[in-house]
Enzyme design. Sequence first.
Site, PDB file in Angstrom:
ATOM      1  N   GLY A  60       0.775  -1.243   0.000  1.00  0.00           N
ATOM      2  CA  GLY A  60       0.000   0.000   0.000  1.00  0.00           C
ATOM      3  C   GLY A  60       0.801   1.284   0.000  1.00  0.00           C
ATOM      4  CD1 TRP A  62       4.522   2.766  -4.944  1.00  0.00           C
ATOM      5  CD2 TRP A  62       3.617   2.722  -6.998  1.00  0.00           C
ATOM      6  NE1 TRP A  62       5.537   2.603  -5.854  1.00  0.00           N
ATOM      7  CE2 TRP A  62       5.012   2.564  -7.110  1.00  0.00           C
ATOM      8  CE3 TRP A  62       2.846   2.700  -8.146  1.00  0.00           C
ATOM      9  CZ2 TRP A  62       5.651   2.408  -8.350  1.00  0.00           C
ATOM     10  CZ3 TRP A  62       3.470   2.542  -9.387  1.00  0.00           C
ATOM     11  CH2 TRP A  62       4.859   2.398  -9.476  1.00  0.00           C
ATOM     12  CG  ASP A  79      -1.908  -6.857  -4.363  1.00  0.00           C
ATOM     13  OD1 ASP A  79      -1.028  -6.066  -4.738  1.00  0.00           O
ATOM     14  OD2 ASP A  79      -1.707  -8.100  -4.267  1.00  0.00           O
ATOM     15  CG  ASP A  95      -6.224 -12.127 -10.995  1.00  0.00           C
ATOM     16  OD1 ASP A  95      -5.719 -11.264 -11.750  1.00  0.00           O
ATOM     17  OD2 ASP A  95      -5.901 -13.329 -11.020  1.00  0.00           O
ATOM     18  CG  ASP A 120       5.197  -1.323  -8.152  1.00  0.00           C
ATOM     19  OD1 ASP A 120       6.069  -1.490  -9.035  1.00  0.00           O
ATOM     20  OD2 ASP A 120       5.477  -1.235  -6.940  1.00  0.00           O
ATOM     21  CE  LYS A 160       7.033  -4.003 -10.435  1.00  0.00           C
ATOM     22  NZ  LYS A 160       7.816  -3.757  -9.210  1.00  0.00           N
TER      23      LYS A 160
HETATM   24  C1  SAM Z   1       5.857  -4.915  -6.020  1.00  0.00           C
HETATM   25  S1  SAM Z   1       4.307  -5.281  -5.288  1.00  0.00           S
HETATM   26  C2  SAM Z   1       3.517  -3.691  -5.268  1.00  0.00           C
HETATM   27  C3  SAM Z   1       4.052  -2.740  -4.232  1.00  0.00           C
HETATM   28  C4  SAM Z   1       3.184  -1.494  -4.100  1.00  0.00           C
HETATM   29  N1  SAM Z   1       3.331  -0.637  -5.270  1.00  0.00           N
HETATM   30  C5  SAM Z   1       3.527  -0.676  -2.889  1.00  0.00           C
HETATM   31  O1  SAM Z   1       4.080   0.399  -3.062  1.00  0.00           O
HETATM   32  O2  SAM Z   1       3.219  -1.087  -1.770  1.00  0.00           O
HETATM   33  C6  SAM Z   1       3.481  -6.114  -6.599  1.00  0.00           C
HETATM   34  C7  SAM Z   1       2.064  -6.566  -6.261  1.00  0.00           C
HETATM   35  O3  SAM Z   1       1.399  -6.970  -7.459  1.00  0.00           O
HETATM   36  C8  SAM Z   1       0.388  -7.878  -7.050  1.00  0.00           C
HETATM   37  N2  SAM Z   1      -0.176  -8.581  -8.215  1.00  0.00           N
HETATM   38  C9  SAM Z   1       0.472  -9.400  -9.075  1.00  0.00           C
HETATM   39  N3  SAM Z   1      -0.390  -9.891  -9.987  1.00  0.00           N
HETATM   40  C10 SAM Z   1      -1.608  -9.334  -9.713  1.00  0.00           C
HETATM   41  C11 SAM Z   1      -2.905  -9.456 -10.298  1.00  0.00           C
HETATM   42  N4  SAM Z   1      -3.105 -10.254 -11.358  1.00  0.00           N
HETATM   43  N5  SAM Z   1      -3.945  -8.774  -9.753  1.00  0.00           N
HETATM   44  C12 SAM Z   1      -3.738  -7.993  -8.665  1.00  0.00           C
HETATM   45  N6  SAM Z   1      -2.527  -7.832  -8.056  1.00  0.00           N
HETATM   46  C13 SAM Z   1      -1.482  -8.503  -8.574  1.00  0.00           C
HETATM   47  C14 SAM Z   1       1.140  -8.779  -6.084  1.00  0.00           C
HETATM   48  O4  SAM Z   1       0.253  -9.489  -5.263  1.00  0.00           O
HETATM   49  C15 SAM Z   1       2.000  -7.764  -5.321  1.00  0.00           C
HETATM   50  O5  SAM Z   1       1.406  -7.392  -4.113  1.00  0.00           O
END
Ligand code: SAM
Length: 204
Positions: A60, A62, A79, A95, A120, A160
């Site tokens: 969380g 961002w 997420d 998702d 991200d 990203k």
């Molecule tokens: C690098 S982390 C994000 C960090 C976030 N930007 C922060 O600042 O706290 C990447 C996130 O992408 C989520 N993610 C990956 N595939 C996803 C999807 N299909 N739907 C939703 N979230 C997804 C992962 O669960 C993970 O929590």
Amino acid sequence: MRRSRSAGAWLRRHVSDPYVRQARAGGWRSRAAFKLIEIDRRDALLRPGAFVVDLGAAPGSWSQVAVSRAGAGRVIGIDLLPIAPLAGAVFVLGDVRSAGDSAAIEALLPDGGADLVLSDMAPNLSGVAAADQARSAELVEVAAEFSARALKRGGDLLVKVFQGSEFVRLRALLTSAFERVLVRKPGASRGESAECYLLCRGRR
Ligand SMILES: C[S@@+](CC[C@H](N)C(=O)[O-])C[C@H]1O[C@@H](n2cnc3c(N)ncnc32)[C@H](O)[C@@H]1O
């Protein structure tokens, strides 16, 4: 259980990482906050009153940055993982690849759509390069498709991307949908990581 050598290296790097210390001191949920803060400083991405969608928002940080810039009640995150409540933001557990979960986010947006989509998102890496690249690329495509539906005309997307065999194709895909696509590699993004961000301005 013995910790693996790579886990030990990760832990040493983590505790000596200045961004980790700064994140703790500043009350940010993760060091990733500094990536968005740096891009926002350079590119003036977040504006007061903007509606922001944060794809892959956990834990969380961002969304914290977005609430601090855009204001309360204007940030919607999603997420696969649960996210601790954050004043001023709404989180959906789901998702982004699922039409139903994506529609749940779109239903919370004002008419005309969001001003800014942040993604991200990153897959859990398997270590098999070809599979990991394909899954990362799929998440960029999903963010682009979501933006085509939920971002207002003229709105921006920050996504990203991992530099690899798919990079040129993904940048071309985004260039067809936005006026300008810029590559950003903020200081908090580890130098050895292939991660960078595509800042896509002005949805056509
Ligand atoms: C690098 S982390 C994000 C960090 C976030 N930007 C922060 O600042 O706290 C990447 C996130 O992408 C989520 N993610 C990956 N595939 C996803 C999807 N299909 N739907 C939703 N979230 C997804 C992962 O669960 C993970 O929590």
